[in-house]
Scaffold this motif. Structure first.
Motif, mmCIF file in Angstrom:
data_model
loop_
_atom_site.group_PDB
_atom_site.id
_atom_site.type_symbol
_atom_site.label_atom_id
_atom_site.label_comp_id
_atom_site.label_asym_id
_atom_site.label_seq_id
_atom_site.Cartn_x
_atom_site.Cartn_y
_atom_site.Cartn_z
ATOM 1 N N GLY A 217 0.795 -1.328 0.127
ATOM 2 C CA GLY A 217 0.111 0.036 0.049
ATOM 3 C C GLY A 217 0.809 1.304 0.048
ATOM 4 N N GLN A 218 2.090 1.391 -0.373
ATOM 5 C CA GLN A 218 2.957 2.499 -0.323
ATOM 6 C C GLN A 218 2.877 3.000 -1.711
ATOM 7 O OE1 GLN A 218 6.374 2.360 2.032
ATOM 8 N NE2 GLN A 218 5.149 1.481 3.796
ATOM 9 N N ALA A 219 2.294 2.874 -2.714
ATOM 10 C CA ALA A 219 2.511 3.309 -3.992
ATOM 11 C C ALA A 219 2.489 4.628 -4.285
ATOM 12 C CB ALA A 219 1.202 2.673 -5.135
ATOM 13 N N ASP A 220 1.791 5.516 -3.333
ATOM 14 C CA ASP A 220 1.993 6.802 -3.392
ATOM 15 C C ASP A 220 3.221 7.579 -3.178
ATOM 16 O OD1 ASP A 220 -0.775 7.224 -4.046
ATOM 17 O OD2 ASP A 220 -1.444 7.765 -2.135
ATOM 18 N N GLY A 221 3.858 6.833 -2.084
ATOM 19 C CA GLY A 221 5.269 7.497 -2.051
ATOM 20 C C GLY A 221 6.140 6.932 -3.159
ATOM 21 N N PHE A 222 5.912 5.717 -3.702
ATOM 22 C CA PHE A 222 6.861 5.496 -4.805
ATOM 23 C C PHE A 222 6.450 6.535 -5.994
ATOM 24 C CE2 PHE A 222 7.877 1.966 -7.991
ATOM 25 C CZ PHE A 222 9.415 2.145 -7.945
ATOM 26 N N LEU A 223 5.145 6.870 -6.515
ATOM 27 C CA LEU A 223 5.066 7.774 -7.384
ATOM 28 C C LEU A 223 5.781 9.061 -7.042
ATOM 29 C CD1 LEU A 223 1.300 7.055 -8.239
ATOM 30 C CD2 LEU A 223 3.155 7.161 -9.598
ATOM 31 N N ASP A 224 5.867 9.426 -5.764
ATOM 32 C CA ASP A 224 6.382 10.652 -5.368
ATOM 33 C C ASP A 224 7.784 10.651 -5.916
ATOM 34 O OD1 ASP A 224 4.131 12.127 -4.665
ATOM 35 O OD2 ASP A 224 4.439 11.547 -2.555
ATOM 36 N N PHE A 225 8.444 9.417 -5.552
ATOM 37 C CA PHE A 225 9.732 9.314 -5.492
ATOM 38 C C PHE A 225 10.171 9.236 -6.997
ATOM 39 C CE2 PHE A 225 13.265 5.862 -6.489
ATOM 40 C CZ PHE A 225 14.180 6.529 -6.075
ATOM 41 N N ILE A 226 9.485 8.685 -7.862
ATOM 42 C CA ILE A 226 9.479 8.598 -9.335
ATOM 43 C C ILE A 226 9.567 10.053 -9.814
ATOM 44 C CG2 ILE A 226 8.774 8.087 -11.642
ATOM 45 C CD1 ILE A 226 7.867 5.367 -10.346
ATOM 46 N N GLU A 227 8.586 10.888 -9.451
ATOM 47 C CA GLU A 227 8.395 12.185 -10.121
ATOM 48 C C GLU A 227 9.183 13.367 -9.456
ATOM 49 O OE1 GLU A 227 6.528 15.296 -12.220
ATOM 50 O OE2 GLU A 227 6.140 13.029 -12.184
ATOM 51 N N ASN A 228 9.762 13.203 -8.076
ATOM 52 C CA ASN A 228 10.628 14.223 -7.401
ATOM 53 C C ASN A 228 12.111 13.859 -7.601
ATOM 54 O OD1 ASN A 228 8.155 15.646 -7.101
ATOM 55 N ND2 ASN A 228 7.876 14.567 -5.091
ATOM 56 N N SER A 229 12.463 12.579 -7.672
ATOM 57 C CA SER A 229 13.714 12.366 -7.568
ATOM 58 C C SER A 229 14.453 11.495 -8.839
ATOM 59 C CB SER A 229 14.166 11.167 -6.581
ATOM 60 O OG SER A 229 13.493 11.671 -5.095
ATOM 61 N N VAL A 230 13.659 10.615 -9.422
ATOM 62 C CA VAL A 230 14.027 9.723 -10.579
ATOM 63 C C VAL A 230 14.056 10.584 -11.719
ATOM 64 C CG1 VAL A 230 13.568 7.751 -11.959
ATOM 65 C CG2 VAL A 230 13.285 7.813 -9.631
ATOM 66 N N LYS A 231 12.842 11.197 -12.119
ATOM 67 C CA LYS A 231 12.911 12.044 -13.486
ATOM 68 C C LYS A 231 13.824 13.252 -13.524
ATOM 69 C CE LYS A 231 7.645 11.289 -14.526
ATOM 70 N NZ LYS A 231 6.663 12.053 -14.875
ATOM 71 N N PRO A 232 13.924 13.954 -12.376
ATOM 72 C CA PRO A 232 15.254 15.141 -12.204
ATOM 73 C C PRO A 232 16.536 14.440 -12.542
ATOM 74 C CG PRO A 232 13.398 15.562 -10.636
ATOM 75 C CD PRO A 232 13.224 14.239 -11.011
ATOM 76 N N ALA A 233 16.710 13.186 -11.965
ATOM 77 C CA ALA A 233 18.179 12.705 -12.014
ATOM 78 C C ALA A 233 18.312 12.367 -13.396
ATOM 79 C CB ALA A 233 18.198 11.789 -10.983
ATOM 80 N N VAL A 234 17.427 11.663 -13.992
ATOM 81 C CA VAL A 234 17.540 11.309 -15.480
ATOM 82 C C VAL A 234 17.907 12.516 -16.280
ATOM 83 C CG1 VAL A 234 16.362 10.286 -17.520
ATOM 84 C CG2 VAL A 234 16.053 9.159 -15.267
#
Length: 289
Positions: free
Chosen positions: A117-134
């Protein structure tokens, strides 16, 4: 990446060109492996250009499949290819971190399931950390459009992202999604999504949902019959398609069926087809749905 031959001419591990791997931590300190590849025909990744980009969850099991599919396609197609980003975990000798993916890929619900049940946190991580890093690794690239791909629990995650964060991606690809999970609670999210009168943000997403089709032997089918009936993988996907097909919140809704594949063998089929559609056939035509 190591050299292809050592000083004595002995075999060495296979290296992969036009790719890199780095690690990121989320707000809770959990480390993730981020694998990135770009077209073989790009002689200079620093050259200014525009291209699509696709993010895949369950990255340890998806990266090589997606990269090889895109590279092969790049040699035979007149269309532009794009960048692949696979989000996984620091693993050795296995494809899945079952405990962590249970947390990351399942949505919150009114009836919580322990360890999920922690998909929201994972979405935040993709949007706020993964995308900027890429993006920081491709400073001269303009990303034309972004897609999210997931299989099984990852397909459930893609649907959750669509229903709750539709402006995060231009295209959501759910391969054999685990709609059955936790009493099909994802259908409640679908209903809320359909009840919204208008979407915030500028993106109107497209969706690709490949249902699962079984081709098991009679013996295997009999052994798994009750479980399969409970999961209703194909029926659930088709039921959801019927719910979404007339939605004004989606640009296009597409369905791909793989008649001779089962839940795991469908992965290379759906990955390859998803890449081809997103890289080469955009914008999608409504007549394809």
């Amino acid at each position: 990446m190591g050299e292809t031959v050592d000083a004595d001419g002995h075999p060495t591990p296979v290296s992969l060109p036009n790719s890199e791997q780095f690690y990121l931590k989320n707000d809770q300190g959990r480390k993730y492996s981020i694998q990135v590849s770009w077209p073989l025909l790009w002689e200079d990744r620093e050259k200014p250009r525009s291209c699509p980009i696709i993010y895949l969850v369950d990255g340890n099991s998806m990266f090589l499949t997606a990269t090889e599919s895109a590279w092969r396609r790049g040699y035979s197609s007149r269309f532009n290819s794009g960048i692949i980003v696979a989000i996984g975990y620091p693993l050795e000798g296995k494809l899945y971190d079952i405990e962590q993916r249970n947390l990351d890929l399942t949505p919150p619900s009114e009836t919580p399931v322990p360890g999920h049940g922690q998909a929201d946190g994972f979405l935040d991580f993709i949007e706020n950390s993964v995308k900027p890093a890429v993006r920081s690794r491709f400073p001269k690239i303009s990303f034309e459009r972004e897609a999210l791909f997931g299989h099984s629990y990852g397909g459930l995650f893609a649907l959750h992202a669509l229903f709750t964060r539709p402006d995060y991606f231009d295209c959501f690809m759910a391969s054999s999604p685990s709609i059955w999970w936790n009493g099909r609670c994802i259908l409640d999210e679908a209903e809320k999504f359909l009840d919204v009168t208008s979407l915030t943000g500028e993106k109107v997403p497209s969706v690709i949902i490949p249902p699962r089709w079984d081709n098991e032997s009679n013996e295997d089918y009999d052994a798994r019959k009750q479980t399969a009936l409970g999961f209703r993988m194909t029926d659930n996907a088709l039921d959801l398609l019927l719910k979404l097909e007339d939605s004004t919140h989606l640009r296009v809704l597409l369905k791909d069926e793989y008649e001779w594949e089962e839940h795991l063998s469908i992965v290379p089929c759906s990955v390859s087809r998803a890449l081809t559609k997103f890289f080469e056939e955009w914008p999608f035509e409504k007549s394809e749905s």
